[in-house]
Design an enzyme around this catalytic site. Sequence first.
Site, short mmCIF file in Angstrom:
data_model
loop_
_atom_site.label_atom_id
_atom_site.label_comp_id
_atom_site.label_asym_id
_atom_site.label_seq_id
_atom_site.Cartn_x
_atom_site.Cartn_y
_atom_site.Cartn_z
N CYS A 1 32.12 40.00 47.02
CA CYS A 1 33.55 39.73 47.27
C CYS A 1 33.90 39.98 48.74
CB CYS A 1 34.42 40.54 46.31
SG CYS A 1 36.08 39.87 46.14
N HIS B 1 32.30 38.58 41.05
CA HIS B 1 31.97 39.95 40.64
C HIS B 1 30.87 39.95 39.57
CE1 HIS B 1 35.21 42.22 42.68
NE2 HIS B 1 35.83 41.05 42.62
N GLU C 1 29.38 42.46 38.46
CA GLU C 1 29.58 43.62 37.59
C GLU C 1 30.70 43.38 36.56
OE1 GLU C 1 32.93 43.99 40.35
OE2 GLU C 1 30.84 43.36 40.57
#
Length: 381
Positions: free
Chosen positions: A246, A331, A333
């Site tokens: 990001c 993202h 995650e």
Amino acid sequence: MQARLLLEDGTLFTGLSFGAEGQSAGEVVFNTGITGYQEVLSDPSYCGQIVTMTYPLIGNYGITRDDFEAVRPYIHGFVVRRHEPAPSNWRAEYTLDNLLKEYGILGISDIDTRMLTRKLRHYGTMKGMLTTGNERIEELAERLNMTTLMRDQVARTSTKGVFSSPGDRERIVLVDFGAKSGILRELTKRGCDVVVVPHDTTAEQIRRLKPDGIQLSNGPGDPKDVPYAVKMIQELLGEYPIFGICLGHQLFALACGADTAKLKFGHRGGNHPVKELASGRCYITSQNHGYTVLEDSVNGTKLEVTHINNNDKTIEGLKHSVHPAFSVQYHPEAAPGPFDSSYLFDQFLDMIRTHKRNNPQKPRQAQLAASLRGELQYAQK
């Protein structure tokens, strides 16, 4: 109690207040996630923003401490169509209303969030002010006009000191620009020895930690507001494998000579399709960003585009053609969102192991002895 949201173009929304009372200004954005409002609230990348949820029912499963993505929420306001004050979830520890009151965050419900979202999509994100007071509209408009959006969000959300999450495998220095807990969670799950450092840590300070790889985290705001991070990346590029996420992706691009710009209304949600160019495969990704790397600016650099957004064709992934370094705009995650892209952490660790095989280091005892010999020679001169 009544609450009002005033946009910089003069549009006024009147609804019901929940959470804290008072007045708060920020950039009004929208998130298209159906679930995951707690993770959205606690994502540091929303620092300084008033977040609108497009899904109409928010608060129905309450708040659980285990699901936080940061130690506290940093948003400046929360906008929903319907706020559910009585959650139904065996994991819930308290309500959304409790959370917002605890951290002094204003919420407004019972407004037309569909209209607000369409306006932001058409005209772009804009400044807004939330209030529970009785000020005249002219007074609110004057205050809003005088309000300047913050530019120091990274410093506000980053850790103030170094801390570690010990592991028995590769040592990763995680540079915290406003990192979500999910990044640390994914690294520790793989046994990594993670050292988290503040946003303004220098290249030399990172070298002293003897990392095997460097993780550049997500974070809020404009990447050009943290030029010192670009300098740090430039100094370490090629020396250690680097993985940016990001904001870390945007900083990596700037460090390699590319450029960034603000998107009209950004990408925020858990259902953004991203195409991997090498395989042609489409991944559904979690995203939260308002800036992008400009495609034309990549030409002439040593960067290669690896992923693009299937909706607007913006760049979603980059890799360096010479050095072991890559980045993604989304993202991996997740939290909230799909975990389709968590394999990127494994790819990062594979890159580290390959780099170490190709660049064997002398044992640290030998390095220390060589250093001491150099000091003795210098002293004899």
